[in-house]
Write an enzyme that holds these catalytic residues in place. Structure first.
Site, mmCIF file in Angstrom:
data_model
loop_
_atom_site.group_PDB
_atom_site.id
_atom_site.type_symbol
_atom_site.label_atom_id
_atom_site.label_comp_id
_atom_site.label_asym_id
_atom_site.label_seq_id
_atom_site.Cartn_x
_atom_site.Cartn_y
_atom_site.Cartn_z
ATOM 1 N N CYS A 343 0.826 -1.194 0.000
ATOM 2 C CA CYS A 343 0.000 0.000 0.000
ATOM 3 C C CYS A 343 0.875 1.264 0.000
ATOM 4 O O CYS A 343 1.528 1.558 -0.991
ATOM 5 C CB CYS A 343 -0.986 -0.028 1.162
ATOM 6 S SG CYS A 343 -2.398 1.097 0.921
ATOM 7 N N HIS A 447 -3.509 -5.604 1.266
ATOM 8 C CA HIS A 447 -3.233 -5.895 2.670
ATOM 9 C C HIS A 447 -3.594 -7.357 2.944
ATOM 10 O O HIS A 447 -4.491 -7.915 2.315
ATOM 11 C CB HIS A 447 -4.072 -4.995 3.578
ATOM 12 C CG HIS A 447 -3.687 -3.552 3.532
ATOM 13 N ND1 HIS A 447 -2.486 -3.086 4.034
ATOM 14 C CD2 HIS A 447 -4.336 -2.463 3.040
ATOM 15 C CE1 HIS A 447 -2.421 -1.784 3.853
ATOM 16 N NE2 HIS A 447 -3.524 -1.375 3.248
#
Length: 508
Positions: A343, A447
Site C-alpha cells: 500500500c 493488505h
C-alpha cells in the site's frame, strides 16, 4: 444460529479500560467467542476507534481491524455499524474521519472535540440498529474511561454504556504496574451514577503464580466493593491482531540483529505506520526473525525488507529521507535483497507520489525511492475492496483487502505483481501492484498478502532459497478458540452470564 426465547432480553456488556492498551480489544474478542460458543447471537460494537489498522467489510465499508476480528470471533458478518466512527491519524494533531464505513473528511483534534454531538448521533444510530439485530452486544470502550477533561464530550465509554443499558466490566493491566491505583483511581474519579454501572473488574496480563495475587483480589474487592471477575495470565502461545501501534512500539529494538542461518525480515516502523497487522503471519512463523526498525542501520544479514502501509505517505517518505534510510535501502537492493512494499510502502517504491488535492497534507509531489518504474497520484474516493487474484506468471493464489486513495501506474520495465480476478465477490479482469524486471522489488495494494500460506512461502523462498516453511500454522479460528479457553479458565463465567441476563436454559 437459534435465538433465545424473545422474553429474555440480554443486557449488553461494556468492556472499558483504566488506560489505553490494557487489553480491552482482546478481552472483548474473548467474550465474543465465549458467548458464541454458548449459542448466543453476539456482536461487537465500538462507537469510536482511533487506529490506522482498518479493514474492509464484505459490503465494502471501512472499519477498525479490531472489530473485524471480534466479528470473526463472534461468528457474524462484520458491518460498518460495529465501528461507526473511525479516526485514522495522519498527522500529530489530526485524523481522517470515517463515518459508518465511508470517509467524511479530515479533522484536527481541536476541531473534532469542539463538538462531538454529530459523531455521537451517528454512533447512537448504529448502536440501536445492532441491538435490534443481535441478542447480545459486547461493547468496547476507548482509551481510559476516566479522562475527566474530556468526560462530557466522551461518547464512547460510559455514555455508550448508559445508552445501551450495559453492565460495565473494567479492565486493568497488571503487567504495567500500579494495578490498585488503576482500578481504585478510576472508580474514585468517575461520577457516582457511572460508578454504579461497573459490575466487575478483570485483571489482565498477570505473570507468575496466580495464587500469590489472591490477597490482592481480596483487597481490591474490599477497597472498591466491585467483584473481580478474573485474573487473566499473560498468554504467549497464540496471537490476536493488535488494534493500534501502541504495542508495536515495544517491538522496536535498536540492538536487534539477524541470526546466522535463519531467514530474517526487516520492516521499517514509520511514524504513521498503518495496517502493520499485515506482518502478523511472519511474526508467528517460528522459522523467521522479524525486526521492526526505526533508526537507520545496515540491513546486512536480512533477506527481506518490508515497507508497510502509511496514513501519511509523503510525510513518512520525507521522514525516511531525513533519517537517512535511503542509502541502506538502496544498498540492500544492490545486494539482491527482496524489497516488498504494501500500500503506502508500494507507493514509496515508485518514481513519484503526487497529492494535487492535499488529501494527506499540503498539495504537491514528492520523489519516490525509484526502485519501481511506477507513479502514484492521490485522488478523492477511497478504494475499499476485499480482493482476490493470482501472482502474474506463476498462478499462485492471492487474497487480501484494499484500502487506498491512490492510483498507481506501472511503466517501463515494471510488470504487474498480481492479476486481480475478483473484488467484493464480483469477477473482474484487472492488475495490482508492480514487480521489477529481476523480481527483487515488489509492490502491492493487497493488505493481508502474507495470510495465504502458499503465497507467503513462495515470497519467503524468493527472499531466501534456504527458507524452510514451518509445519502447520495456527488459523484464526483456532486462535479464537484458544483465546476463549484461556479466558474461560480464569473468568467467573457464571457471574458473567448472569450480568448479561442469560438464563441457565439459554446456554448450550
Amino acid at each position: 444460529m437459534a435465538r433465545l426465547n424473545a422474553q429474555f432480553r440480554l443486557k449488553p456488556l461494556a468492556v472499558l479500560g483504566t488506560a489505553s492498551d490494557v487489553g480491552k480489544s482482546v478481552v472483548a474478542t474473548a467474550l465474543c467467542r465465549i458467548f458464541r460458543n454458548a449459542g448466543i447471537d453476539v456482536a461487537p460494537y465500538k462507537a469510536q476507534n482511533m487506529s490506522n489498522n482498518s479493514g474492509v467489510t464484505p459490503d465494502g465499508q471501512e472499519i477498525g481491524r479490531a472489530q473485524i476480528v471480534q466479528a470473526e470471533a463472534a461468528g457474524v458478518v462484520p458491518t460498518a455499524d460495529m465501528n461507526p466512527v473511525l479516526l485514522k491519524p495522519n498527522t500529530d494533531t489530526g485524523a481522517q474521519v470515517v463515518l459508518q464505513g465511508r470517509v467524511d473528511g479530515n479533522q484536527s483534534a481541536k476541531g473534532y472535540f469542539r463538538d462531538t454531538s454529530r459523531w455521537a448521533a451517528v454512533a447512537r444510530e448504529s448502536l440501536h440498529r445492532l441491538m435490534d439485530e443481535h441478542e447480545l452486544l459486547v461493547i468496547e470502550g476507548a482509551g481510559s474511561c476516566a479522562e475527566m477533561n474530556l468526560y462530557e464530550r466522551d461518547f464512547v465509554n460510559f455514555r455508550t454504556a448508559r445508552e445501551a443499558g450495559a453492565s460495565v466490566i473494567l479492565v486493568a493491566d497488571i503487567d504495567r504496574g500500579g494495578v490498585f491505583a488503576q482500578v481504585v483511581g478510576t472508580l474514585a474519579v468517575i461520577p457516582p451514577e457511572d460508578r454504579a454501572l461497573v459490575k466487575g473488574v478483570v485483571i489482565n496480563r498477570f505473570r507468575g503464580d496466580i495464587v500469590l495475587f489472591e490477597e490482592g483480589v481480596r483487597m481490591l474487592e474490599e477497597k472498591t466493593g466491585v467483584p473481580v471477575l478474573g485474573v487473566i495470565p499473560y498468554f504467549r502461545d497464540f496471537a490476536i491482531e493488535s488494534e493500534d501501534a501502541v504495542p508495536l512500539g515495544s517491538k522496536v529494538d535498536p540492538k536487534a540483529a539477524p541470526s546466522k542461518g535463519r531467514t530474517a525480515v526487516a520492516a521499517i516502523y514509520f511514524p504513521h505506520i498503518s495496517n502493520f497487522t499485515d506482518l502478523a503471519p511472519l511474526e508467528e512463523d517460528p522459522s523467521l526473525e522479524v525486526h521492526y526498525l526505526h533508526k537507520p542501520r545496515s540491513l546486512e544479514g536480512y533477506h527481506m525488507l518490508v515497507l508497510p502501509g502509511s496514513k501519511n505517505v509523503r510525510g513518512d517518505l520525507d521522514w525516511l529521507r531525513r533519517m537517512g534510510w535511503e542509502e541502506p535501502i538502496e544498498a540492500f537492493r544492490r545486494r539482491g535483497g527482496l524489497v516488498m512494499g504494501i500500500c503506502g510502502g508500494f507507493q514509496m517504491l515508485g518514481r513519484s507520489i503526487s497529492d494535487p488535492h492535499g488529501l494527506e497534507g499540503s498539495p504537491g509531489s514528492t520523489p519516490g525511492l525509484g526502485l519501481l518504474s511506477a507513479t502514484t497520484v492521490l485522488e478523492h474516493g477511497k478504494c475499499l475492496t476485499n480482493s482476490a487474484g493470482v501472482v502474474d506468471g506463476h498462478g499462485i493464489a492471492a487474497s487480501g483487502y484494499e484500502i487506498h486513495m491512490g492510483r498507481t501506474e506501472a511503466a517501463g520495465g515494471a510488470r504487474p505483481f498480481l492479476k486481480v480476478t475478483g473484488r467484493n465477490c464480483q469477477a473482474v479482469e484487472d492488475s495490482d501492484g508492480a514487480r521489477s524486471e529481476d523480481g527483487r522489488v515488489i509492490g502491492t495494494y493487497f493488505h493481508g498478502i502474507f495470510d495465504g500460506v502458499a503465497l507467503r512461502n513462495w515470497l519467503l523462498a524468493q527472499a531466501d532459497p534456504a527458507y524452510v516453511p514451518s509445519s502447520g500454522g495456527m488459523g484464526r479460528n483456532e486462535a479464537y478458540e484458544l483465546l476463549a479457553r484461556h479466558f474461560s479458565k480464569h473468568l467467573d463465567l457464571e457471574r458473567l452470564f448472569e450480568l448479561a441476563g442469560i438464563p441457565a436454559e439459554g446456554r448450550s
